[in-house]
Design an enzyme around this catalytic site. Structure first.
Site, short mmCIF file in Angstrom:
data_model
loop_
_atom_site.label_atom_id
_atom_site.label_comp_id
_atom_site.label_asym_id
_atom_site.label_seq_id
_atom_site.Cartn_x
_atom_site.Cartn_y
_atom_site.Cartn_z
N HIS A 194 26.57 35.03 82.77
CA HIS A 194 26.92 33.89 83.61
C HIS A 194 28.08 34.30 84.52
O HIS A 194 28.90 35.15 84.17
CB HIS A 194 27.34 32.73 82.70
N ASP A 271 30.14 34.99 74.82
CA ASP A 271 29.85 33.71 75.47
C ASP A 271 28.79 33.02 74.62
O ASP A 271 27.61 33.40 74.65
CB ASP A 271 29.35 33.96 76.89
N GLN A 274 25.34 28.89 74.90
CA GLN A 274 23.94 28.55 74.66
C GLN A 274 23.51 28.80 73.22
O GLN A 274 22.32 28.65 72.90
CB GLN A 274 23.04 29.35 75.61
N LYS A 297 27.88 20.93 76.29
CA LYS A 297 26.55 21.45 75.97
C LYS A 297 26.16 21.16 74.52
O LYS A 297 25.05 21.48 74.11
CB LYS A 297 26.49 22.95 76.24
N CYS A 440 23.81 30.05 88.03
CA CYS A 440 25.08 30.80 87.89
C CYS A 440 24.83 32.21 87.36
O CYS A 440 25.60 32.73 86.56
CB CYS A 440 26.07 30.05 87.00
#
Length: 485
Positions: A194, A271, A274, A297, A440
């Site tokens: 991202h 990261d 997700q 999220k 992104c």
């Protein structure tokens, strides 16, 4: 030609998830669940969005919702009553929300906790002795404890609240990066990161003389793990890597990657935006040095994220922002600083948002993250194979199999149709919300030879019925555009 969805009868009785599930996920369904009706219908107080967009075909046949299944309700059916926003009409159609990789919706339990904070004990934290401040401080710090427990951090002080995951990455880049990177050092990333995991390190590299190295994709369109291992060297000081790709849906072997990186003395920043909302994430097992995620999220409020950092690293890092709360003492010519996490939480924090994140974690924990993961795996396979059945559709990322798990999202393109055109018609003509653009992830799109893609992304409150509606609407959209070719 275009088709319109038929309207459904009034919504079923609302059975709150909190009444159906214990705080710990039960293996057997509560008897009340046998009475839950399909949740696809709008609520009695449904919102009717603007319906002024011109219908592309006034003679179109209706696309009926899939018939009610006679078996037990899915996790999506059980949880949908807890999300008021899902029970509305958009452009005259029942909303089908498939943009969860961008942001998730919020359950009533979270909305109530936010409302209670602002109505009952709104106050600043850590600063006053009065009762409202004490209650707010307790709730704020309880939220930190909940985050720590949720990802199995060994200490609650390893959790730093930030505005979002982007700020958390910037915190590490500027505080750890500027202090530890030198000319000749290397920062290793994948081409699928991202922008928020790329741009901060570009800026820090410019200041320090370090360089960025990128891992490419395999023919299966997943980050090349063998190349990653080859690029690791004593020059590598930090690996910045996603757990789950927001575009490819691929899932990386983080525990292995962390082990390889540590073997050459490199730190690892994961990261997990997700992954944390969708699966069990255990930082003690994965062993990253840093991990970031976003509240919005995972059913929590916007404006809130968190950084996990190992205690010894956070303690050695200088402040990222200066101001109140992050200090020990302030003199005219110098200041001393608080211990982490306060050192990195300058000024009045997003108190209500942190408390809301804690409520979201309570909600997710009540369902059970493994249960969510198992259900979403089923949805992911159903979405992938449903899309695959449509001619001239290219899905990006790996094909699911017994050994390859895909996240519950699909980025795709349709031959000779721009993804934004697809997303527009799905919204205006069918009430289906998906994402279009570069997500992104421009370097990733360029590596795939495209500038944009469409993306449908699911969460546990979605259902196979909604996927069916999306697929039928997509077919109608393709038929409309191809009729002009």
């Amino acid at each position: 030609m275009m088709a319109s969805l038929c309207h459904c009868p009034a919504s079923p009785p609302h059975h709150s998830l909190s009444k159906l599930l214990s705080p710990l996920s039960r293996p057997r369904l509560h008897p009340l669940l046998s009475n839950v009706l399909p949740i696809f219908n709008p609520s009695p107080n449904r919102i009717r969005a603007g319906d002024q967009f011109r219908r592309l075909s006034s003679s179109s046949r209706s696309v009926a919702l899939p018939p009610e299944e006679l078996d037990s309700p899915s996790l999506g059916d059980l949880t949908r009553p807890d999300f008021p926003i899902l029970h509305q009409e958009v452009n005259g159609f029942n909303l089908v929300y498939l943009d969860n990789a961008a942001t998730s919706q919020k359950p009533t339990a979270v909305l109530k906790v936010l409302n209670k904070y602002y109505e009952s004990y709104n106050s600043n934290v850590h600063r006053a002795i009065h009762s409202l401040s004490a209650e707010a401080t307790d709730a704020y710090e309880q939220a930190r404890n909940k985050v720590a427990a949720f990802i199995n951090a060994s200490k609650h002080k390893e959790i730093v609240f930030t505005r979002n995951a982007t700020e958390a990455i910037n915190l590490v880049a500027y505080s750890w990066g500027l202090s530890n990177l030198r000319s000749g050092d290397e920062i290793l990333l994948t081409i699928a990161e991202h922008h928020s995991a790329i741009v901060p390190w570009q800026l820090v590299a410019q200041k320090t003389g370090a360089s960025l190295k990128f891992v490419g994709l395999t023919k299966e369109e997943v980050p090349d793990i063998e190349q990653l291992k080859e690029l690791l060297s004593v020059k590598t000081k930090i690996v910045v890597i996603h757990h789950v790709s927001n575009m490819l849906g691929s899932v990386l072997p983080i525990e292995d990657i962390v082990g390889w990186a540590h073997s050459v003395g490199a730190k690892v920043l994961v990261d997990a935006c997700q992954s944390v909302p969708h699966m069990v994430v255990d930082v003690q097992k994965l062993d990253p040095d840093f991990l970031v995620a976003s509240s919005h999220k995972m059913c929590g409020p916007t404006g809130m994220g968190f950084l996990y950092g190992k205690s010894e690293l956070l303690s050695a890092m200088p402040p990222f922002l200066g101001g109140g709360e992050m200090i020990a003492d302030v003199f005219q010519d110098y200041s001393t600083f608080a211990e982490p996490p306060s050192r990195f939480e300058a000024g009045t924090p997003a108190i209500g948002e942190a408390i809301g994140l804690g409520a979201a974690i309570d909600y997710l924990t009540g369902i059970g993250m493994q249960r969510i993961h198992d259900y979403e795996k089923e949805l992911a396979n159903y979405l992938y194979h449903s899309l695959l059945s449509i001619p001239n559709v290219h899905i990006y990322g790996p094909a699911p199999s017994e050994t390859v798990h895909r996240a519950a999202l699909c980025s795709f393109n349709v031959e000779n149709i721009h993804p934004t055109d697809i997303a527009t018609i799905l919204d205006k003509q069918h009430g289906v919300a998906i994402r279009s653009g570069h997500h992104c992830a421009q370097p990733l799109h360029r590596s795939l030879g495209i500038s944009a893609s469409a993306r449908a992304s699911l969460y546990y409150y979605n259902t196979k019925k909604e996927i069916d509606v999306f697929i039928r609407a997509l077919k109608d959209t393709i038929d409309f555009f191809t009729s002009f070719q």
